[in-house]
Write a protein that holds these residues in place. Structure first.
Motif, PDB file in Angstrom:
ATOM      1  N   ILE A 119       0.886  -1.170   0.000  1.00 51.03           N
ATOM      2  CA  ILE A 119       0.000   0.000   0.000  1.00 51.03           C
ATOM      3  C   ILE A 119       0.921   1.217   0.000  1.00 51.03           C
ATOM      4  N   THR A 120       0.959   1.940  -1.101  1.00 55.00           N
ATOM      5  CA  THR A 120       1.821   3.119  -1.171  1.00 55.00           C
ATOM      6  C   THR A 120       1.249   4.225  -0.289  1.00 55.00           C
ATOM      7  N   LEU A 121       2.110   4.813   0.523  1.00 56.10           N
ATOM      8  CA  LEU A 121       1.732   5.977   1.323  1.00 56.10           C
ATOM      9  C   LEU A 121       2.203   7.267   0.659  1.00 56.10           C
ATOM     10  N   ARG A 122       3.370   7.206  -0.006  1.00 57.21           N
ATOM     11  CA  ARG A 122       3.882   8.401  -0.683  1.00 57.21           C
ATOM     12  C   ARG A 122       4.964   7.981  -1.667  1.00 57.21           C
ATOM     13  N   PHE A 123       4.771   8.294  -2.936  1.00 59.81           N
ATOM     14  CA  PHE A 123       5.816   8.072  -3.935  1.00 59.81           C
ATOM     15  C   PHE A 123       6.769   9.254  -3.860  1.00 59.81           C
ATOM     16  N   ILE A 124       8.050   8.985  -3.762  1.00 59.33           N
ATOM     17  CA  ILE A 124       9.059  10.040  -3.696  1.00 59.33           C
ATOM     18  C   ILE A 124       9.681  10.254  -5.069  1.00 59.33           C
ATOM     19  N   GLY A 125      10.057   9.186  -5.738  1.00 57.17           N
ATOM     20  CA  GLY A 125      10.678   9.284  -7.052  1.00 57.17           C
ATOM     21  C   GLY A 125      12.189   9.281  -6.973  1.00 57.17           C
ATOM     22  N   GLU A 126      12.820   9.770  -8.033  1.00 60.93           N
ATOM     23  CA  GLU A 126      14.277   9.776  -8.159  1.00 60.93           C
ATOM     24  C   GLU A 126      14.887  10.885  -7.304  1.00 60.93           C
ATOM     25  N   VAL A 127      15.797  10.507  -6.421  1.00 58.30           N
ATOM     26  CA  VAL A 127      16.509  11.470  -5.577  1.00 58.30           C
ATOM     27  C   VAL A 127      17.976  11.074  -5.507  1.00 58.30           C
ATOM     28  N   ASP A 128      18.821  12.039  -5.179  1.00 54.77           N
ATOM     29  CA  ASP A 128      20.244  11.729  -5.029  1.00 54.77           C
ATOM     30  C   ASP A 128      20.496  11.153  -3.630  1.00 54.77           C
ATOM     31  N   GLY A 129      21.733  10.791  -3.362  1.00 49.98           N
ATOM     32  CA  GLY A 129      22.074  10.160  -2.087  1.00 49.98           C
ATOM     33  C   GLY A 129      21.756  11.014  -0.879  1.00 49.98           C
ATOM     34  N   ARG A 130      22.058  12.311  -0.949  1.00 44.18           N
ATOM     35  CA  ARG A 130      21.773  13.198   0.183  1.00 44.18           C
ATOM     36  C   ARG A 130      20.284  13.290   0.441  1.00 44.18           C
ATOM     37  N   GLN A 131      19.489  13.445  -0.627  1.00 51.87           N
ATOM     38  CA  GLN A 131      18.030  13.520  -0.471  1.00 51.87           C
ATOM     39  C   GLN A 131      17.479  12.211   0.083  1.00 51.87           C
ATOM     40  N   ALA A 132      18.036  11.086  -0.330  1.00 52.53           N
ATOM     41  CA  ALA A 132      17.599   9.780   0.188  1.00 52.53           C
ATOM     42  C   ALA A 132      17.880   9.689   1.682  1.00 52.53           C
ATOM     43  N   GLU A 133      19.058  10.137   2.100  1.00 51.58           N
ATOM     44  CA  GLU A 133      19.399  10.130   3.523  1.00 51.58           C
ATOM     45  C   GLU A 133      18.487  11.063   4.311  1.00 51.58           C
ATOM     46  N   ASP A 134      18.202  12.244   3.765  1.00 50.94           N
ATOM     47  CA  ASP A 134      17.300  13.191   4.436  1.00 50.94           C
ATOM     48  C   ASP A 134      15.902  12.602   4.583  1.00 50.94           C
TER      49      ASP A 134
END
Length: 177
Positions: free
Chosen positions: A38-53
């Motif tokens: 069950i998807t709560l929120r699609f984020i999409g393509e992010v860089d490493g820093r954004q993924a960590e944040d």
């Protein structure tokens, strides 16, 4: 780059029940057990820093566990063509509340807010150009219902696209309290 989304994994018995429905529709690319969520929120393509944040800020989301059930089936489409069939999840409001909290947390990291209406569902099949028998499937399973199940956690997942479809890897799990 990382392709991320936030989701809930239904319990094994619910996933097994849904897997048992998956047949009889021309052109359907049925989801496998690993893909049911069950998807709560699609984020999409992010860089490493954004993924960590994103991983860090999701730890700040506070919500109580909720009880939901699978209820009915439906489809998404555009231009008269079916793109996906899904199983509904009800009640909507507790999951919509959690979706909003997650969206607000992710916006604090600089991500754009979610603009699409939120409809809790579990995708059962995806379609390319060809589909058939969708109406019969929807009619046959309109009364789909499961016993209630408790959602006590959600996860941050990374999606890897391949020739056989998407595979998902859990990045981090977050308990609801």
């Amino acid at each position: 780059m990382h392709r991320l989304f936030v989701a809930i994994r239904p319990p094994a018995d619910i996933r097994s029940r849904l897997l048992g429905l998956m047949q009889g529709v021309k052109g359907a690319r049925w989801q496998d057990d690993e893909q049911l969520h069950i998807t709560l929120r699609f984020i999409g393509e992010v860089d490493g820093r954004q993924a960590e944040d994103a991983a860090a800020v999701l730890d700040s989301v506070r919500a109580s566990p909720v009880s939901v059930a699978v209820a009915g089936v439906g489809s998404f489409g555009s231009r008269g063509r079916t793109n996906a069939i899904w199983a509904g999840v009800r009640p909507h409001e507790p999951l919509a509340h959690l979706h909003r909290k997650i969206d607000q947390a992710l916006v604090r990291t600089g991500l754009e807010p979610e603009r699409r209406a939120y409809l809790p569902h579990i995708t059962l099949a995806r379609f390319g150009r060809e589909s058939g028998g969708v109406e019969a499937f929807l009619a046959d399973h309109a009364g789909l219902a499961s016993p209630p199940f408790e959602i006590a956690a959600f996860g941050l997942y990374e999606s890897h696209l391949g020739h056989e479809g998407a595979s998902y890897a859990l990045v981090q799990r977050y308990l609801l309290s």
